[in-house]
Design an enzyme around this catalytic site. Structure first.
Site, mmCIF file in Angstrom:
data_model
loop_
_atom_site.group_PDB
_atom_site.id
_atom_site.type_symbol
_atom_site.label_atom_id
_atom_site.label_comp_id
_atom_site.label_asym_id
_atom_site.label_seq_id
_atom_site.Cartn_x
_atom_site.Cartn_y
_atom_site.Cartn_z
ATOM 1 N N ASP A 158 -7.077 -6.629 2.952
ATOM 2 C CA ASP A 158 -6.435 -5.317 3.095
ATOM 3 C C ASP A 158 -6.728 -4.788 4.487
ATOM 4 O O ASP A 158 -7.892 -4.607 4.851
ATOM 5 C CB ASP A 158 -7.021 -4.384 2.022
ATOM 6 N N ASP A 188 -4.528 3.844 -2.476
ATOM 7 C CA ASP A 188 -5.735 4.082 -1.684
ATOM 8 C C ASP A 188 -6.261 5.481 -1.963
ATOM 9 O O ASP A 188 -5.597 6.479 -1.649
ATOM 10 C CB ASP A 188 -5.419 3.931 -0.193
ATOM 11 N N SER A 245 0.836 -1.196 0.000
ATOM 12 C CA SER A 245 0.000 0.000 0.000
ATOM 13 C C SER A 245 0.871 1.245 0.000
ATOM 14 O O SER A 245 1.660 1.474 0.925
ATOM 15 C CB SER A 245 -0.902 0.013 1.233
ATOM 16 N N HIS A 270 -0.642 -0.857 -4.711
ATOM 17 C CA HIS A 270 -2.007 -0.586 -4.250
ATOM 18 C C HIS A 270 -2.129 0.902 -3.877
ATOM 19 O O HIS A 270 -1.452 1.387 -2.977
ATOM 20 C CB HIS A 270 -2.268 -1.478 -3.038
ATOM 21 N N MET A 318 -9.325 8.190 -1.356
ATOM 22 C CA MET A 318 -10.396 8.487 -0.393
ATOM 23 C C MET A 318 -10.922 9.897 -0.670
ATOM 24 O O MET A 318 -10.205 10.738 -1.212
ATOM 25 C CB MET A 318 -9.835 8.403 1.025
ATOM 26 N N HIS A 370 -7.824 1.412 -5.110
ATOM 27 C CA HIS A 370 -8.884 1.057 -4.158
ATOM 28 C C HIS A 370 -9.666 2.341 -3.884
ATOM 29 O O HIS A 370 -9.209 3.219 -3.142
ATOM 30 C CB HIS A 370 -8.207 0.500 -2.890
ATOM 31 N N MET A 382 -12.153 4.435 -2.230
ATOM 32 C CA MET A 382 -12.991 4.595 -1.027
ATOM 33 C C MET A 382 -13.683 5.947 -1.131
ATOM 34 O O MET A 382 -13.376 6.894 -0.401
ATOM 35 C CB MET A 382 -12.108 4.495 0.226
ATOM 36 N N MET A 403 -12.220 -6.319 3.185
ATOM 37 C CA MET A 403 -11.492 -5.422 4.089
ATOM 38 C C MET A 403 -11.342 -6.085 5.461
ATOM 39 O O MET A 403 -12.318 -6.580 6.037
ATOM 40 C CB MET A 403 -12.245 -4.094 4.241
HETATM 41 C C1 DX5 Z 1 -7.019 1.292 4.611
HETATM 42 C C2 DX5 Z 1 -6.384 1.046 3.290
HETATM 43 C C3 DX5 Z 1 -5.247 0.113 3.328
HETATM 44 C C4 DX5 Z 1 -4.108 0.540 4.215
HETATM 45 C C5 DX5 Z 1 -3.503 -0.710 4.754
HETATM 46 O O1 DX5 Z 1 -8.239 1.937 4.445
HETATM 47 O O2 DX5 Z 1 -7.326 0.530 2.364
HETATM 48 O O3 DX5 Z 1 -4.785 -0.185 2.022
HETATM 49 O O4 DX5 Z 1 -3.139 1.301 3.577
HETATM 50 O O5 DX5 Z 1 -2.577 -0.341 5.693
HETATM 51 P P1 DX5 Z 1 -2.046 -1.326 6.796
HETATM 52 O O6 DX5 Z 1 -1.366 -2.478 6.107
HETATM 53 O O7 DX5 Z 1 -1.126 -0.465 7.595
HETATM 54 O O8 DX5 Z 1 -3.242 -1.787 7.610
HETATM 55 ZN ZN ZN Z 2 -6.584 -0.241 0.433
#
Ligand code: DX5
Ligand code: ZN
Length: 235
Positions: free
Chosen positions: A182, A42, A15, A40, A44, A73, A75, A144
């Site tokens: 994840d 993220d 990530s 990956h 948001m 991903h 969100m 998740m």
């Molecule tokens: C959380 C993200 C993850 C996050 C995982 O909402 O979707 O991808 O970066 O981080 P770790 O491995 O630290 O839980």
């Molecule tokens: Zn993620």
């Protein structure tokens, strides 16, 4: 034994959220050299989840820093509004939350129409039944294992029965679908997630925290998952 039940290749997907945002291109190169299978991203929106790390222009700026597949991903609420921007930014795999759109089926077909591969994800409070009707449209389901929004949270083992149930349904239907997990994926949690049926692993903070470096961290996660697959297979 049907082919669909054979162990699927283990994939480690670091990530980017846990990397140093002041030098993202360099971080992509480091992860690539360290043996990651994909990267990956993220995304948001500050509404679907309470955080706002990066947008498509930042991802596009890093596209040339790695030959690895980019998975995004999303969100965000109503992901159909912006998903083409992420495909144009170079994301080959686009994952949307079942909870983020009323028109999940249409949204997934729009990802494919935009030229990317589609994946669907659910938060810990959502049951597998919410995505049953779209399993034939995706190449991956992300379960998740934390409530999304932040890195560094604790792994929710409560999601393992969902992973196991999903794997059973995929096998029964003879589908070609990866299961990704994840959130909180670390040396101490990856074997259990693998045993439940996951084969793609996002890892952020645990991976970047490894004192022996990224290459060791990725190799260690892969070794543990592969061993757990062999154990589950023998069981
Ligand atoms: C959380 C993200 C993850 C996050 C995982 O909402 O979707 O991808 O970066 O981080 P770790 O491995 O630290 O839980
Ligand atoms: Zn993620």
């Amino acid at each position: 034994m049907p082919a669909a039940s054979a162990p699927r290749p283990v994939q480690i997907s670091p990530s980017i959220l846990a990397s140093d945002f002041s030098k993202l291109g360099e971080e992509c190169r480091r992860l690539t050299d360290a043996g990651a299978d994909r990267l990956h991203w993220d995304v948001m929106d500050g509404q679907f989840v309470p955080n706002l790390p990066l947008g498509p222009d930042v991802i596009a700026a890093c596209r040339n820093a790695s030959d690895l597949p980019f998975e995004v991903h999303l969100m965000v609420n109503t992901p159909e509004v912006l998903l083409r921007n992420y495909v144009d930014a170079g994301c080959e795999l686009v994952t949307v939350h079942a909870e983020s759109t009323v028109h999940l089926h249409r949204c997934l077909t729009e990802i494919t129409a935009a030229g990317a591969r589609a994946a669907v994800t659910i938060v810990p409070s959502t049951p597998i039944s919410a995505i049953e009707h779209v399993l034939d449209l995706v190449e991956m389901v992300l379960i998740m294992t934390v409530n999304p929004g932040f890195g560094g949270q604790s792994y929710l083992a409560s999601q393992e029965p969902k992973v196991a149930e999903l794997r059973r349904r995929i096998i029964v239907r003879g589908l070609d679908v990866d299961i990704e997990v994840d959130g909180g994926i670390a040396p101490g949690t990856i074997a259990a997630a693998t045993g439940a049926g996951a084969n793609v692993f996002v890892s952020g903070s645990a991976l970047f925290r490894d004192p022996l470096g990224l290459e060791h961290a990725i190799d260690d996660l892969r070794t543990r998952a592969t061993a757990a697959q062999a154990g589950a297979d023998a069981a």
